[in-house]
Scaffold this active site. Structure first.
Site, PDB file in Angstrom:
ATOM      1  CG  ASP A 101      -2.024   1.006   1.279  1.00  0.00           C
ATOM      2  OD1 ASP A 101      -2.611   1.193   0.307  1.00  0.00           O
ATOM      3  OD2 ASP A 101      -1.845   1.943   2.105  1.00  0.00           O
ATOM      4  CG  ASP A 111      -7.899   2.920  -3.355  1.00  0.00           C
ATOM      5  OD1 ASP A 111      -8.312   3.263  -2.581  1.00  0.00           O
ATOM      6  OD2 ASP A 111      -6.859   2.437  -3.404  1.00  0.00           O
ATOM      7  CD  GLU A 118      -2.179   2.216  -3.528  1.00  0.00           C
ATOM      8  OE1 GLU A 118      -3.184   2.713  -3.907  1.00  0.00           O
ATOM      9  OE2 GLU A 118      -1.647   2.131  -2.539  1.00  0.00           O
TER      10      GLU A 118
END
Length: 562
Positions: free
Chosen positions: A325, A421, A354
Site C-alpha cells: 500500500d 479506490d 501500489e
C-alpha cells in the site's frame, strides 16, 4: 533523421537479460523516420575483429516513437554492440557518442554499448504463476459473511445497503473459504485481500497490530485454512502490506504521544516538535489523515519491525505475496531489504506495489515484481468510457505503457480496470455490458495478470469510495447469467500459452483496436470495435477473438460478444 528521438541505455529496459545467456536489445527512434536498423554485436574483448550483424524489427509504436528490438543468444556473457542505421540508403552508426557517420572499430572499446556481464543474481526472476494469473480482489467486509456465530455487535448496516465510510457489513475470512468453489468455477487463480489485521476501520488500512487478524474477520487459523484450501485448488493468496503508515493507536505511536522525545519510539515517526499533536498535525501522515501517522522507514528499528511482519505471515500461513500500500512513498532502501527478506523466505512470493504512475525505478529487479497497473486502467477509461482515445490512440497508449518496463516485468503486471479506490468500471461505462466485456477482454489479452474486482462478474455498480465498496449480491436471481458465462469464457482465454507467454503486437486497423499474442507459431487475436457502426462483421461496442495455428485465417475459431 530526428537525432533527438533516438535513445538507448545499456543495462536497462533497453538492454536486459531474459535468460542466463540471452538478452533483449531495444532502440527508440522517431515515428516519423523511415529507417533500417541493424545490431552489430560481438564478444566484448574481441569486438574489433569478431562481430555479427542482425536486422532489428519494429516491435512497438506509440504516439511519438518506434521501438526496434532484437533478442540474441550469447556464447560469451560479456557483450559489446552498436547500431548501424540506414536512412535513404545513407549509413550511420549509433554508439555512446551518439550518431556518427564513420565508426572507429579499432578504438571501439571507448564508446561501444555493453552488457559487461550477465550476473545471475542481477537477472530479473519471473514469478511464473503470475504469468497468466487471474486475480480476484476482495474487500473483505463486503464479500461474504461465513462465521454466523461470531460477535456481530459491530455490524451496523444491512447486507446490500449502500455503505458509508464507517459502516460494517460483516464479511469475513470464513465467508471467502465458503466461496472458494465459486471462485474456482469463475476461473480465478489468485485472490488479493484488502488488509485483514487489527484495526478500528472497515477497510483496515489503519493497522493497530500487524500480527493479529482482526476478530471481525477471524483469526490466524481461519487464514491458514483459507490458504490451505485455496492451494488445493491452485489458487494463490496475496495479502495487503500497509507499511507506509499505521494507526495512531499502534502501541509505539501511543508511547510517543505519552512520552514525546523520551520515547524510544520517537524516531519511528517523523515529528516536528517534542510531542506529536494530532489536532495540530505536526507529524507526517498518510494524505491529511492525522489518525494514520507515517512510519519512518529510514529508521533501522522500523525496518526490522516491518520485515519481521512480512516474513512472519509467509512462514506462519504460507501466503503467496504482498501487495504494498502507498508503496511509492516508502524508501527504495527499505523495499530492497524487503525483497531480499521475502524472497529468501519464499522465492515465488510475489511483490506488487501500489504505484499509480510510471514505476520503472522500482521495477528493475531489486524491489517489486509488479505494480497495480493504473496506467492501463486510465487508458481503458479514456478509450471505453470517456471517448478520449480512438483505436489508434489506444494502441499508441498501450504500447507506450509497455515500453515503460522490460518484457519480464510486463509479464507480471497486475492489469485492472477498477478497484476499491476507483469508481466501478461498469458505472463509468454507464452500465454498458458490451463495453464492460470489451474492457475485460483487453485486460485478459494485455501482457501480465488480470485483476478482477469482486462483483464485476455480476455487473456491480458503484461511484467513488465508499460507494465502490458495496456488498456482494448473492441472490442469483439478480444475476445476468448470460453476461456471467461470457465473463468466464474470457477468463478461460488466460490459460492459453499464446496469452501467458507470447509476444504482443498492438495496433489499429480499419478503426479496430487489435491485440495479437504469438507463441510457438500459434496466434490469438483480439479485435475491438468502439465505432458506432459494424466493422468487419463486428457489431458496435463489441469484440471478437480469433485463434489460429500457423496463421491460417480459414481455420480460425471465432468468439463474439454479441
Amino acid at each position: 533523421m530526428n537525432q533527438f528521438a533516438i535513445l538507448h541505455m545499456s543495462d536497462s529496459k533497453y538492454c536486459y537479460a531474459v535468460n542466463k545467456d540471452e538478452i533483449v536489445i531495444r532502440l527508440r527512434t522517431s515515428k516519423e523516420d523511415e529507417l533500417d536498423v541493424f545490431l552489430l554485436y560481438g564478444p566484448k574483448y574481441e569486438f574489433q575483429s569478431k562481430r555479427y550483424k542482425a536486422k532489428m524489427k519494429v516491435k512497438y509504436e506509440d504516439k511519438l516513437y518506434r521501438y526496434y528490438e532484437k533478442r540474441i543468444k550469447l556464447s560469451d556473457l560479456r557483450l559489446a554492440y552498436i547500431f548501424e542505421i540506414y536512412e535513404n540508403g545513407e549509413r550511420f552508426y549509433f554508439c555512446e557518442d551518439g550518431i556518427v557517420v564513420d565508426y572507429d572499430f579499432e578504438n571501439a572499446f571507448y564508446n561501444f554499448y555493453q552488457m559487461p556481464y550477465i550476473n545471475e543474481n542481477d537477472r530479473i526472476k519471473v514469478v511464473e504463476w503470475m504469468q497468466g494469473a487471474v486475480f480476484y480482489q476482495i474487500f473483505v467486509d463486503r464479500f461474504n459473511m461465513g462465521n454466523l456465530k461470531k460477535d456481530k455487535s459491530y455490524i451496523d448496516m444491512k447486507w446490500g445497503d449502500k455503505p458509508t465510510p464507517k459502516n460494517f457489513a460483516g464479511g469475513d475470512i470464513r465467508g471467502i473459504i465458503d466461496k472458494l468453489d465459486y471462485l474456482e468455477n469463475l476461473g480465478i487463480t489468485a485472490i488479493y485481500l484488502t488488509p485483514i489485521f487489527l484495526s478500528i476501520s472497515n477497510h483496515k488500512y489503519d493497522i493497530i497490530d500487524y500480527k493479529k487478524i482482526d476478530p471481525m474477520f477471524g483469526d490466524i487459523e481461519d487464514l491458514k485454512e483459507l490458504v490451505h484450501k485455496a492451494h488445493e485448488k491452485n489458487i494463490h493468496i496475496v495479502l495487503d502490506a500497509v507499511f507506509n503508515h499505521c494507526s495512531m493507536n499502534l502501541y509505539q505511536f501511543q508511547d510517543v504521544i505519552e512520552k514525546g522525545k523520551k520515547s524510544k519510539y520517537y524516531d519511528w515517526f517523523i515529528i516536528d516538535g517534542d510531542f506529536p499533536e494530532p489536532e495540530k498535525g505536526n507529524y507526517e501522515c498518510f494524505a491529511s489523515c492525522n489518525y494514520m501517522p507515517k512510519l519512518n522507514t529510514a529508521n533501522l528499528q522500523v525496518q526490522e519491525f516491518l520485515l519481521d511482519i512480512a516474513v512472519y505471515w509467509i512462514r506462519e500461513c504460507d501466503i503467496d505475496g504482498w501487495r504494498l500500500d502507498v508503496s511509492d512513498e516508502v524508501s527504495h532502501d527499505f523495499w530492497r531489504q524487503f525483497r531480499k527478506a521475502v524472497k529468501k523466505e519464499k522465492e515465488n512470493c510475489v511483490i506488487i506495489g501500489e504505484n499509480w504512475h510510471d514505476a520503472y525505478a522500482y521495477l528493475m529487479g531489486d524491489q517489486y515484481d509488479s505494480i497495480m497497473n493504473y496506467a492501463f486502467t486510465k487508458a481503458c477509461l479514456d478509450y471505453l468510457a470517456k471517448d478520449k482515445l480512438d483505436a489508434k490512440g489506444m494502441a499508441n497508449k498501450l504500447n507506450e505503457i509497455l515500453m515503460r518496463n522490460n518484457s519480464l516485468i510486463n509479464s507480471m503486471m497486475l492489469n485492472l480496470i477498477d478497484s476499491h479506490d476507483t469508481f466501478r468500471f461498469f458505472t463509468e461505462v454507464k452500465c454498458n455490458k458490451k463495453k464492460q466485456l470489451c474492457a475485460l477482454a483487453l485486460s485478459v489479452f494485455f501482457p501480465g495478470a488480470v485483476c478482477v474486482y469482486y462483483g464485476t462478474e455480476i455487473c456491480m455498480e458503484g461511484g467513488y469510495d465508499p460507494d465502490s465498496r458495496r456488498c456482494f449480491d448473492w441472490n442469483e436471481e439478480n444475476w445476468d447469467k448470460e453476461f456471467l458465462e461470457k465473463f468466464k469464457a474470457l477468463l478461460k482465454l488466460k490459460k492459453f500459452e499464446e496469452i501467458r507467454f507470447g509476444t504482443v503486437k498492438i495496433y489499429e486497423k480499419n478503426c479496430l483496436l487489435i491485440v495479437e499474442r504469438i507463441y510457438k507459431n500459434n496466434k490469438i487475436r483480439l479485435e475491438i470495435n468502439m465505432e458506432n457502426k459494424v466493422i468487419n462483421g463486428i457489431e458496435p461496442f463489441n469484440y471478437r477473438v480469433l485463434r489460429k495455428g500457423d496463421y491460417n485465417e480459414e481455420k480460425s475459431s471465432c468468439y463474439n460478444a454479441s
